[in-house]
Design a protein around this motif. Structure first.
Motif, short mmCIF file in Angstrom:
data_model
loop_
_atom_site.label_atom_id
_atom_site.label_comp_id
_atom_site.label_asym_id
_atom_site.label_seq_id
_atom_site.Cartn_x
_atom_site.Cartn_y
_atom_site.Cartn_z
N ARG A 73 36.89 8.17 -13.92
CA ARG A 73 38.08 8.29 -14.76
C ARG A 73 38.05 7.30 -15.92
O ARG A 73 38.68 7.52 -16.95
CB ARG A 73 39.34 8.13 -13.90
CG ARG A 73 39.76 6.71 -13.59
CD ARG A 73 40.77 6.64 -12.44
NE ARG A 73 40.15 5.94 -11.32
CZ ARG A 73 40.26 4.60 -11.14
NH1 ARG A 73 40.97 3.87 -11.97
NH2 ARG A 73 39.66 4.03 -10.13
N PHE A 74 37.31 6.18 -15.73
CA PHE A 74 37.23 5.20 -16.82
C PHE A 74 36.58 5.82 -18.06
O PHE A 74 37.00 5.61 -19.18
CB PHE A 74 36.40 3.98 -16.42
CG PHE A 74 37.15 2.99 -15.58
CD1 PHE A 74 38.33 3.34 -14.94
CD2 PHE A 74 36.67 1.69 -15.44
CE1 PHE A 74 39.02 2.42 -14.16
CE2 PHE A 74 37.36 0.77 -14.67
CZ PHE A 74 38.52 1.14 -14.02
N LEU A 75 35.51 6.54 -17.79
CA LEU A 75 34.73 7.11 -18.89
C LEU A 75 35.58 8.09 -19.70
O LEU A 75 35.40 8.24 -20.90
CB LEU A 75 33.50 7.83 -18.32
CG LEU A 75 32.20 7.59 -19.06
CD1 LEU A 75 31.88 6.12 -19.19
CD2 LEU A 75 31.07 8.31 -18.35
N ALA A 76 36.51 8.72 -19.00
CA ALA A 76 37.32 9.76 -19.63
C ALA A 76 38.39 9.18 -20.57
O ALA A 76 38.99 9.91 -21.35
CB ALA A 76 37.99 10.61 -18.56
N ARG A 77 38.61 7.89 -20.49
CA ARG A 77 39.73 7.31 -21.22
C ARG A 77 39.60 7.32 -22.73
O ARG A 77 40.58 7.49 -23.45
CB ARG A 77 39.97 5.84 -20.76
CG ARG A 77 40.35 5.74 -19.31
CD ARG A 77 41.85 5.91 -19.10
NE ARG A 77 42.55 4.66 -19.29
CZ ARG A 77 42.75 3.75 -18.35
NH1 ARG A 77 42.28 3.93 -17.15
NH2 ARG A 77 43.42 2.65 -18.62
N GLU A 78 38.37 7.09 -23.21
CA GLU A 78 38.21 7.05 -24.66
C GLU A 78 37.54 8.36 -25.07
O GLU A 78 36.39 8.61 -24.72
CB GLU A 78 37.37 5.84 -25.07
CG GLU A 78 37.74 5.21 -26.41
CD GLU A 78 37.32 6.05 -27.60
OE1 GLU A 78 38.04 6.04 -28.61
OE2 GLU A 78 36.28 6.73 -27.52
N ALA A 79 38.25 9.16 -25.83
CA ALA A 79 37.83 10.55 -26.07
C ALA A 79 36.43 10.68 -26.67
O ALA A 79 35.59 11.42 -26.17
CB ALA A 79 38.86 11.23 -26.96
N GLU A 80 36.17 9.96 -27.73
CA GLU A 80 34.87 10.09 -28.39
C GLU A 80 33.75 9.54 -27.53
O GLU A 80 32.62 10.01 -27.55
CB GLU A 80 34.89 9.35 -29.74
CG GLU A 80 35.68 10.10 -30.79
CD GLU A 80 35.59 9.43 -32.15
OE1 GLU A 80 34.59 8.71 -32.38
OE2 GLU A 80 36.51 9.61 -32.94
N HIS A 81 34.08 8.49 -26.80
CA HIS A 81 33.11 7.85 -25.93
C HIS A 81 32.61 8.83 -24.87
O HIS A 81 31.42 8.98 -24.66
CB HIS A 81 33.75 6.63 -25.28
CG HIS A 81 32.79 5.71 -24.60
ND1 HIS A 81 31.86 4.98 -25.30
CD2 HIS A 81 32.61 5.40 -23.30
CE1 HIS A 81 31.16 4.25 -24.44
NE2 HIS A 81 31.59 4.49 -23.23
#
Length: 490
Positions: A73-81
């Motif tokens: 879920r961390f990875l999903a937090r920053e859209a472009e990332h």
RNA sequence: CGGGGCGUGGCGCAGUCCGGUUAGCGCACCUGCUUUGGGAGCAGGGGGUCGCCGGUUCAAAUCCGGCCGCCCCGACCA
């Protein structure tokens, strides 16, 4: 020579692989796309690491370490990332193995994780999640931290050191109270990279800014150093990102400023990887194998004793050890190869393959005349020189080699940097000569994409030091603020 | 993800087309002697379920079917 490497001219790609393998830098591993870094290769990395680490400390940074696993879920937090990295993530879904009815080892269905873990492709998300806890007040800032780590990016196509699924790198992650300070930090660290590349690796680099399409996923601005390889292709050797407040916003990382107002934190991140070893090889090495700049060579000098009988052996080794001691006292990294199982001729070839900058040959003849034979790896020159003043001569020669490698690489880059004004000329140079091409670009992604599509070349960077020279885009004729640097790239 | 190549002692390969002594060569390795200024020579020696599974056959590294793996080249990426 029995074990010659493929020549660069006949097959550049095979030459590169031969150098890596015959210099014993790395081996293929049983895992597709991953490599085993052998002691020779790791020694290089250790020296790079030590040097860079010193430069980071000197600019006020400290090391820390974050986990290999990142909650999905961390990875999903920053859209472009997410968008940038989602395609190449290794995902951990189970915590143990079990045997099925056919006695095959399978992930135990019982052990399926409640939340998948991602093997870090980079650590911004997990680090900013924690920075949100660490930062309350402007008094907590700045945070200037770095970690040395391995990361995994699931790549389609891999190449030893240049692109492997797992690689070693450092990632700096800093947090700042102001935009200006963060921008300054990103610039400072790019400068550290450039200094390292040029002064230690002897690789001339162009400092510049990436276009939007080449920007790091989640960054506001990506700065880079670009180097030109011997085959005319460019290689990104290091990047430094101004992340704005993107990650702070994604992870709700705020601080209270002097006026008791809540503000989002400003961020940077910057990294270089074992890819630099690939850059080093493709910048300096030749058809005889690896060529190392003295500042990064584990062994700067190797002494090869030559003798024909036991009596001479004793005498020559005694002399060799004395020289070894003298060099060691002068802080020159020296190896005496007294191995009796290999003959001198074999050793000569081996150390040339491995890129040791200087070789001393010493035998009965030299002892009689108070000489040694001194052989340079870079120019392959051999000279009989007096033992008197040897240390100073070696110090000078090492400096000369270091400077010479840089100079040679710089001249090659200059010779392979072309300025063009028409698209026809551009296509011709990219197709037939390679190298860097300076040309006008209208600043749009559409034009950039079309050029890449039609020629295979990309904009490596918008150089910091470009001339103030407005013009017209070579393709569209639209206004251009200045020339950008194109090349085919690794 | 497309195209190509390869899988036979540690490494590099031959043998596979056209099935048939004991699977061969170079390097490396071990022992001994001679050697050592640009990858030494001679003699002796050790090491292989020929990627895996199945089929055809009196007989398979070799023929047939399936699978697996790795490398290289291109598109995407540090």
């Amino acid at each position: 020579m029995a074990d010659a490497v493929t020549s660069r001219e006949s097959d550049y790609s095979q030459w590169y692989i031969d150098v890596v393998r015959k210099a014993k830098l790395a081996d293929y591993s049983p895992v597709r796309g991953c490599m085993v870094i052998r002691p020779n290769g790791y020694a290089l990395w250790e020296r790079m690491k030590e040097t860079l680490d010193g430069l980071f400390k000197a600019t006020g940074h400290e090391n820390f370490y974050f986990p290999l696993f990142i909650p999905e879920r961390f990875l999903a937090r920053e859209a472009e990332h997410v968008e940038g990295f989602a395609k190449e993530c290794a995902v951990v879904t189970h915590s143990r193995l079990t045997l099925n009815e056919e006695d095959e080892l399978i992930p135990d269905p019982e052990s399926k994780l409640e939340e998948n873990l991602i093997v870090r492709p980079t650590s911004e998300t997990i680090i900013w999640n924690t920075y949100a806890d660490w930062i309350q007040s402007y008094r907590d800032l700045p945070l200037l931290y770095n970690q040395w780590a391995n990361v995994v990016r699931w790549e389609m196509r891999t190449r030893l050191f240049l692109r492997t699924m797992e690689f070693l790198w450092q990632e700096g992650h800093t947090a700042h109270a102001s935009k200006e300070e963060a921008v300054e930090e990103a610039e400072r660290m790019l400068d550290v990279y450039a200094t390292f590349a040029e002064d230690y690796m002897a690789i001339p680099v162009v400092r510049g800014r990436k276009t939007a399409s080449e920007r790091f996923a989640g960054a506001v601005d990506t700065l880079c150093i670009e180097a030109l390889m011997q085959d005319g292709k460019a290689l990104q050797a290091g990047t430094s990102h101004f992340l704005g407040q993107n990650f702070a916003k994604a992870f709700d990382c705020t601080y209270t400023d002097e006026n008791n107002e809540e503000q989002y934190v400003w961020a940077t991140s910057w990294g270089v990887s074992t890819r630099l070893i690939g850059a080093l090889i493709m910048t300096h090495s030749d058809d005889q194998g690896l060529v190392l700049p003295p500042k990064l060579a584990r062994d700067q000098v190797v002494i090869v004793p030559i003798y024909f009988n036991d009596e001479q052996r004793t005498q020559v080794l005694e002399e060799a050890q004395r020289i070894q001691q003298e060099l060691d006292d002068a802080d020159i990294r020296v190896k005496l190869d007294a191995d009796d199982n290999q003959k001198p001729g074999w050793k000569f070839n081996e150390y040339e393959l491995q890129g040791v900058p200087l070789r001393i040959g010493i035998g009965p003849r030299d002892i009689e005349n108070d000489n040694v034979e001194l052989a340079r790896r870079d120019t392959r020159e051999k000279n009989i020189v007096p033992q008197d003043g040897l240390v100073a001569r070696i110090q000078d020669t090492l400096t000369d080699i270091q400077d010479g490698l840089f100079q040679q690489a710089l001249e090659r880059r200059e010779a392979h940097t072309t300025t063009v004004d028409s698209y026809d000329a551009f296509k011709d140079v990219i197709e037939n000569e390679g190298g860097f091409v300076k040309a006008h670009w209208d600043g749009t992604e559409a034009t950039e994409a079309r050029i890449q599509d039609e020629t295979g070349a990309t904009i490596r960077c918008i150089p910091f030091d470009r001339d103030d020279e407005p013009g017209e885009d070579m393709l569209t004729g639209e206004h251009s603020e200045g020339r950008v640097l194109f090349a085919k790239a690794y």
